[in-house]
Design a protein around this motif. Structure first.
Motif, PDB file in Angstrom:
ATOM      1  N   ALA A   9       0.932  -1.251   0.145  1.00  0.00           N
ATOM      2  CA  ALA A   9      -0.049  -0.003   0.100  1.00  0.00           C
ATOM      3  C   ALA A   9       0.850   1.261   0.012  1.00  0.00           C
ATOM      4  O   ALA A   9       0.608   2.229  -0.669  1.00  0.00           O
ATOM      5  CB  ALA A   9      -0.993  -0.101   1.237  1.00  0.00           C
ATOM      6  N   TYR A  10       2.013   1.146   0.583  1.00  0.00           N
ATOM      7  CA  TYR A  10       2.944   2.282   0.862  1.00  0.00           C
ATOM      8  C   TYR A  10       3.830   2.589  -0.497  1.00  0.00           C
ATOM      9  O   TYR A  10       3.547   3.479  -1.130  1.00  0.00           O
ATOM     10  CB  TYR A  10       3.883   2.225   1.871  1.00  0.00           C
ATOM     11  CG  TYR A  10       4.966   3.287   1.870  1.00  0.00           C
ATOM     12  CD1 TYR A  10       4.721   4.285   2.227  1.00  0.00           C
ATOM     13  CD2 TYR A  10       6.180   2.825   1.454  1.00  0.00           C
ATOM     14  CE1 TYR A  10       5.775   5.400   2.068  1.00  0.00           C
ATOM     15  CE2 TYR A  10       7.394   3.489   1.396  1.00  0.00           C
ATOM     16  CZ  TYR A  10       6.934   4.900   1.992  1.00  0.00           C
ATOM     17  OH  TYR A  10       8.024   5.858   1.724  1.00  0.00           O
ATOM     18  N   LEU A  11       4.331   1.379  -0.935  1.00  0.00           N
ATOM     19  CA  LEU A  11       5.094   1.583  -2.250  1.00  0.00           C
ATOM     20  C   LEU A  11       4.161   1.953  -3.533  1.00  0.00           C
ATOM     21  O   LEU A  11       4.616   2.145  -4.384  1.00  0.00           O
ATOM     22  CB  LEU A  11       5.879   0.444  -2.569  1.00  0.00           C
ATOM     23  CG  LEU A  11       7.008   0.170  -1.327  1.00  0.00           C
ATOM     24  CD1 LEU A  11       7.593  -1.245  -1.498  1.00  0.00           C
ATOM     25  CD2 LEU A  11       7.899   1.274  -1.231  1.00  0.00           C
ATOM     26  N   GLY A  12       2.842   1.607  -3.587  1.00  0.00           N
ATOM     27  CA  GLY A  12       2.104   1.763  -4.695  1.00  0.00           C
ATOM     28  C   GLY A  12       1.637   3.032  -4.827  1.00  0.00           C
ATOM     29  O   GLY A  12       1.117   3.686  -5.934  1.00  0.00           O
ATOM     30  N   PRO A  15       4.538   8.626  -1.221  1.00  0.00           N
ATOM     31  CA  PRO A  15       4.511   8.592   0.022  1.00  0.00           C
ATOM     32  C   PRO A  15       3.799  10.037   0.966  1.00  0.00           C
ATOM     33  O   PRO A  15       3.075   9.574   1.651  1.00  0.00           O
ATOM     34  CB  PRO A  15       5.911   8.571   0.790  1.00  0.00           C
ATOM     35  CG  PRO A  15       6.722   8.099  -0.449  1.00  0.00           C
ATOM     36  CD  PRO A  15       5.857   8.628  -1.633  1.00  0.00           C
ATOM     37  N   LEU A  16       4.006  11.063   0.119  1.00  0.00           N
ATOM     38  CA  LEU A  16       3.434  11.998   0.626  1.00  0.00           C
ATOM     39  C   LEU A  16       2.875  12.930  -0.541  1.00  0.00           C
ATOM     40  O   LEU A  16       3.561  13.021  -1.664  1.00  0.00           O
ATOM     41  CB  LEU A  16       4.121  13.207   1.357  1.00  0.00           C
ATOM     42  CG  LEU A  16       4.607  12.644   2.831  1.00  0.00           C
ATOM     43  CD1 LEU A  16       5.824  13.440   3.362  1.00  0.00           C
ATOM     44  CD2 LEU A  16       3.295  12.464   3.621  1.00  0.00           C
ATOM     45  N   GLN A  17       1.715  13.556  -0.379  1.00  0.00           N
ATOM     46  CA  GLN A  17       1.232  14.332  -1.491  1.00  0.00           C
ATOM     47  C   GLN A  17       0.765  15.958  -1.012  1.00  0.00           C
ATOM     48  O   GLN A  17       0.398  15.909   0.060  1.00  0.00           O
ATOM     49  CB  GLN A  17      -0.044  13.646  -2.154  1.00  0.00           C
ATOM     50  CG  GLN A  17       0.200  12.141  -2.307  1.00  0.00           C
ATOM     51  CD  GLN A  17      -0.852  11.548  -3.056  1.00  0.00           C
ATOM     52  OE1 GLN A  17      -2.086  11.915  -3.068  1.00  0.00           O
ATOM     53  NE2 GLN A  17      -0.802  10.094  -3.122  1.00  0.00           N
ATOM     54  N   PRO A  18       0.652  16.801  -1.979  1.00  0.00           N
ATOM     55  CA  PRO A  18       0.136  18.059  -1.289  1.00  0.00           C
ATOM     56  C   PRO A  18      -1.004  17.890  -0.614  1.00  0.00           C
ATOM     57  O   PRO A  18      -2.073  17.258  -1.051  1.00  0.00           O
ATOM     58  CB  PRO A  18       0.141  18.893  -2.676  1.00  0.00           C
ATOM     59  CG  PRO A  18       1.059  18.253  -3.583  1.00  0.00           C
ATOM     60  CD  PRO A  18       0.994  16.880  -3.097  1.00  0.00           C
ATOM     61  N   GLY A  19      -1.328  18.915   0.646  1.00  0.00           N
ATOM     62  CA  GLY A  19      -2.357  18.462   1.279  1.00  0.00           C
ATOM     63  C   GLY A  19      -2.249  17.684   2.594  1.00  0.00           C
ATOM     64  O   GLY A  19      -2.953  17.649   3.327  1.00  0.00           O
ATOM     65  N   ARG A 120      -3.893   4.043   4.113  1.00  0.00           N
ATOM     66  CA  ARG A 120      -2.445   3.590   4.034  1.00  0.00           C
ATOM     67  C   ARG A 120      -1.751   3.808   5.332  1.00  0.00           C
ATOM     68  O   ARG A 120      -2.011   4.686   6.257  1.00  0.00           O
ATOM     69  CB  ARG A 120      -1.925   4.623   3.027  1.00  0.00           C
ATOM     70  CG  ARG A 120      -2.248   4.394   1.565  1.00  0.00           C
ATOM     71  CD  ARG A 120      -1.588   5.363   0.539  1.00  0.00           C
ATOM     72  NE  ARG A 120      -2.019   6.768   0.847  1.00  0.00           N
ATOM     73  CZ  ARG A 120      -1.164   7.629   0.723  1.00  0.00           C
ATOM     74  NH1 ARG A 120       0.334   7.412   0.152  1.00  0.00           N
ATOM     75  NH2 ARG A 120      -1.401   9.117   0.958  1.00  0.00           N
ATOM     76  N   PRO A 121      -0.596   3.134   5.481  1.00  0.00           N
ATOM     77  CA  PRO A 121       0.145   3.171   6.781  1.00  0.00           C
ATOM     78  C   PRO A 121       0.686   4.805   6.893  1.00  0.00           C
ATOM     79  O   PRO A 121       0.986   5.458   5.739  1.00  0.00           O
ATOM     80  CB  PRO A 121       1.248   2.281   6.888  1.00  0.00           C
ATOM     81  CG  PRO A 121       1.407   1.796   5.189  1.00  0.00           C
ATOM     82  CD  PRO A 121       0.042   2.061   4.454  1.00  0.00           C
ATOM     83  N   LYS A 122       0.640   5.355   8.129  1.00  0.00           N
ATOM     84  CA  LYS A 122       1.613   6.662   8.468  1.00  0.00           C
ATOM     85  C   LYS A 122       2.949   6.179   8.072  1.00  0.00           C
ATOM     86  O   LYS A 122       3.401   4.957   8.025  1.00  0.00           O
ATOM     87  CB  LYS A 122       1.349   7.041   9.662  1.00  0.00           C
ATOM     88  CG  LYS A 122       0.152   7.544   9.987  1.00  0.00           C
ATOM     89  CD  LYS A 122      -0.067   8.069  11.455  1.00  0.00           C
ATOM     90  CE  LYS A 122      -1.536   8.404  11.737  1.00  0.00           C
ATOM     91  NZ  LYS A 122      -1.669   9.044  13.224  1.00  0.00           N
ATOM     92  N   LEU A 123       3.730   7.208   7.967  1.00  0.00           N
ATOM     93  CA  LEU A 123       5.198   7.305   7.502  1.00  0.00           C
ATOM     94  C   LEU A 123       6.104   7.717   8.618  1.00  0.00           C
ATOM     95  O   LEU A 123       5.773   8.863   9.273  1.00  0.00           O
ATOM     96  CB  LEU A 123       5.428   7.989   6.303  1.00  0.00           C
ATOM     97  CG  LEU A 123       6.725   8.182   5.640  1.00  0.00           C
ATOM     98  CD1 LEU A 123       7.369   6.679   5.440  1.00  0.00           C
ATOM     99  CD2 LEU A 123       6.857   8.927   4.385  1.00  0.00           C
ATOM    100  N   LEU A 124       6.863   7.159   8.958  1.00  0.00           N
ATOM    101  CA  LEU A 124       7.992   7.792   9.910  1.00  0.00           C
ATOM    102  C   LEU A 124       9.660   7.893   9.044  1.00  0.00           C
ATOM    103  O   LEU A 124       9.871   7.027   8.321  1.00  0.00           O
ATOM    104  CB  LEU A 124       8.502   6.954  10.920  1.00  0.00           C
ATOM    105  CG  LEU A 124       9.603   7.263  11.888  1.00  0.00           C
ATOM    106  CD1 LEU A 124       9.072   8.507  12.815  1.00  0.00           C
ATOM    107  CD2 LEU A 124      10.163   6.010  12.664  1.00  0.00           C
ATOM    108  N   THR A 145       8.803   2.410   6.968  1.00  0.00           N
ATOM    109  CA  THR A 145       9.434   3.597   7.449  1.00  0.00           C
ATOM    110  C   THR A 145      10.239   3.950   6.326  1.00  0.00           C
ATOM    111  O   THR A 145      10.656   3.290   5.511  1.00  0.00           O
ATOM    112  CB  THR A 145      10.171   3.417   8.828  1.00  0.00           C
ATOM    113  OG1 THR A 145      11.053   2.855   8.615  1.00  0.00           O
ATOM    114  CG2 THR A 145       9.233   3.142   9.869  1.00  0.00           C
ATOM    115  N   LEU A 146      10.622   5.420   6.338  1.00  0.00           N
ATOM    116  CA  LEU A 146      11.503   5.981   5.277  1.00  0.00           C
ATOM    117  C   LEU A 146      12.932   6.384   5.902  1.00  0.00           C
ATOM    118  O   LEU A 146      12.894   7.382   6.561  1.00  0.00           O
ATOM    119  CB  LEU A 146      11.036   6.957   4.537  1.00  0.00           C
ATOM    120  CG  LEU A 146      11.717   7.627   3.493  1.00  0.00           C
ATOM    121  CD1 LEU A 146      12.159   6.209   2.318  1.00  0.00           C
ATOM    122  CD2 LEU A 146      10.811   8.664   2.686  1.00  0.00           C
TER     123      LEU A 146
END
Length: 164
Positions: A9-12, A15-19, A120-124, A145-146
């Motif tokens: 779900a994360y890689l598809g 990771p972050l989008q405007p907003g 989607r999972p949150k990101l650290l 995580t990233l």
């Protein structure tokens, strides 16, 4: 969400989008006002909403290499992760101290807030000493995580003059 499903779900998607909303924390060393302002400006220029943790700039009263006492750094991290509007928790500094937070975290409560509004999972994000958090989030929360440059470092200088 199993680790495999979370990673897919994360890689598809981006990771972050405007907003999206990112929460800045300092689980290790304290930030500096100039580097924090620069980091906030970068992320806001990318269309992200930035919320800064209460203790990001607060040095520990005796151990100034830490961003405040363990309980306050842990509080910022847990509040940021638990925020239902947060899409990512961004560590602005490394150094030393992140591993000191691990034993006091309620991982079951953190697991309940590990998804974004869209599922989607949150990101650290972070590097250096934040590696301890990356591993703990993998083990306890089963989220990707990233490992990336720290937001408080001047790692995006090309954006000062605009795109090339």
């Amino acid at each position: 969400m199993s680790g495999r499903v979370a990673r897919d779900a994360y890689l598809g998607t981006a990771p972050l989008q405007p907003g999206d909303t990112v929460r800045f924390v300092s689980p290790s060393g304290p930030g500096r006002p100039d580097s924090l302002a620069r980091a906030v400006a970068y992320y806001e220029a990318w269309g992200l909403n930035v919320v800064v943790g209460d203790h990001v700039l607060q040095p520990h009263p005796r151990a100034t290499y830490l961003a405040g006492p363990d309980d306050l750094r842990r509080q910022d991290l847990v509040e940021a992760w638990s925020d239902p509007d947060a899409d990512a928790v961004v560590c602005i500094r490394g150094g030393y101290g992140a591993m000191r937070l691990l034993d006091g975290i309620d991982w079951a409560a953190m697991r309940e807030t590990a998804s974004r509004r869209d599922g989607r999972p949150k990101l650290l994000t972070g590097s250096s000493d934040i590696t301890a958090l990356h591993e703990a989030f993998r083990v306890h929360l089963d989220v990707p995580t990233l490992f990336c440059p720290m937001a408080g470092n001047d790692v995006f200088p090309r954006f000062r003059a605009g795109p090339r």
